[in-house]
Design an enzyme around this catalytic site. Structure first.
Site, PDB file in Angstrom:
ATOM      1  N   HIS B 126       0.820  -1.090   0.161  1.00 50.51           N
ATOM      2  CA  HIS B 126       0.023  -0.011  -0.047  1.00 50.51           C
ATOM      3  C   HIS B 126       0.963   1.266  -0.006  1.00 50.51           C
ATOM      4  O   HIS B 126       0.868   2.026  -0.745  1.00 50.51           O
ATOM      5  CB  HIS B 126      -0.794  -0.051   1.301  1.00 50.51           C
ATOM      6  N   GLU B 127       1.948   1.385   0.872  1.00 54.61           N
ATOM      7  CA  GLU B 127       2.655   2.521   1.145  1.00 54.61           C
ATOM      8  C   GLU B 127       3.457   2.649  -0.382  1.00 54.61           C
ATOM      9  O   GLU B 127       3.778   4.122  -0.536  1.00 54.61           O
ATOM     10  CB  GLU B 127       3.534   2.478   2.337  1.00 54.61           C
ATOM     11  N   HIS B 130       1.598   5.003  -2.721  1.00 59.50           N
ATOM     12  CA  HIS B 130       1.873   6.242  -2.241  1.00 59.50           C
ATOM     13  C   HIS B 130       2.984   6.912  -2.776  1.00 59.50           C
ATOM     14  O   HIS B 130       3.124   8.080  -3.465  1.00 59.50           O
ATOM     15  CB  HIS B 130       1.491   6.706  -0.657  1.00 59.50           C
ATOM     16  N   HIS B 136      -5.474   7.737  -1.949  1.00 54.50           N
ATOM     17  CA  HIS B 136      -6.150   6.495  -1.355  1.00 54.50           C
ATOM     18  C   HIS B 136      -7.498   6.179  -2.184  1.00 54.50           C
ATOM     19  O   HIS B 136      -7.857   7.234  -2.805  1.00 54.50           O
ATOM     20  CB  HIS B 136      -6.803   6.843  -0.047  1.00 54.50           C
TER      21      HIS B 136
END
Lengths: 120, 190
Positions: B126-127, B130, B136
């Site tokens: 997930h990170e 980013h 998101h």
């Protein structure tokens, strides 16, 4: 109503968000001790601007209702405007620390402005 | 899927280096366990976009710098102890990816029995999204959806993640959408 069982943690875990479970079913117009903490949570993730007086009240007011609806909408929850069990479960779920949405006036949050959706 | 303001992305190179902080780490997982998970996480993104990731031992000069930090660690976004905020990262071309050292990170739920254990691979994947420029997502199944339950696992990119990252970087020539959608279908039916 059943909430995720990790809210029943042992005493030495300082999981602060589990206290939000006590706001379950709180409705607009009520004043619940500690709701200002939930407002800080919604501010942190981009849903609720800091009020002019620079601190949050414990009152379930219009601004909080708007932020709640925005939160429910953004995270694919049922948009009820209520602190129902689905919303509370989402709020107390562990998550990424980045903001979800709009630029807020404390200038320390990443902004997200373009959202794309795909229709099949 | 969603992007950061101005759709920032990495343009300096088609190969980015990454490194684990030698100082800010956790003790109960071995460095090789952590590195294996992180390598796998990066490979999920490089499989769908024409961007490669190379592990480096030189933390300071790496494009992407990964560490486990506790509480207030100097970037204005203090971590909050067990659960709550698990990690955060910064949009391109900043490259910082921070994991909350107070969590009970797991690489294998067969071994790690804690009720509040958090899957390291899911959060790192997930990170990295980013770090590469994705914000998101509103799609609950997506890797880029902001929350993850304890002992939950969400490591497979979904079509929402893939479409978003390919808007930023284009498509890996080896990526086959048809087979990807078939694998996604099998995940859903699973």
């Amino acid at each position: 109503r059943t909430l995720p069982d990790f809210t029943t943690l042992d005493a030495d875990n300082n999981y602060g968000w589990r206290n939000f479970a006590r706001f379950l079913d709180a409705g607009k117009g009520t004043e619940v001790n500690g709701m200002s903490e939930l407002k800080k949570y919604l501010n942190r993730f981009g849903y609720l601007p800091i009020p002019p007086q620079n601190n949050f009240s414990d009152f379930f007011d219009d601004q909080f209702l708007s932020a709640l609806i925005l939160y429910q909408n953004r995270l694919g929850l049922s948009v009820t405007g209520k602190l129902d069990s689905e919303t509370i479960a989402s709020i107390i779920s562990p998550r990424c620390g980045m903001s979800d949405l709009i630029k807020i006036n404390n200038n320390t949050t990443t902004t997200t402005t373009t959202i794309h959706s795909t229709r099949r | 899927y969603a992007f950061f303001n101005g759709q920032p992305r990495w343009i300096r190179s088609s190969t980015l280096t990454y490194a684990l902080s030698p100082d800010y780490t956790i003790e109960y997982l071995t460095p090789s366990e952590i590195r294996k998970v992180i390598r796998r996480s990066f490979s999920r993104w490089s499989a769908v976009i024409p961007l490669n990731f190379t592990e480096s031992s030189d933390y300071e000069s790496s494009d992407i710098r990964i560490g486990f930090f506790r509480g207030d660690h100097g970037d204005g976004e203090a971590f909050d102890g067990v659960l709550g905020v698990l990690a955060h990262a910064f949009s391109p071309e900043n490259g910082r990816l921070h994991l909350d050292a107070a969590e009970r990170w797991a690489v294998d739920f067969e071994k790690e029995k804690s009720k509040v254990a958090v899957d390291l691979e899911s959060v790192v994947t997930h990170e990295i999204g980013h770090v590469l420029g994705l914000a998101h997502s509103t799609v609950k199944e997506s890797v880029m959806y902001p929350s993850l339950s304890p002992r939950g696992k969400k490591v497979d990119l979904r079509i929402d993640d893939v479409e978003g990252i390919q808007v930023l970087y284009g498509t890996n020539p080896n990526f086959k959408l048809k087979s990807f959608l078939e694998s996604e279908k099998s995940i859903d039916s699973g």
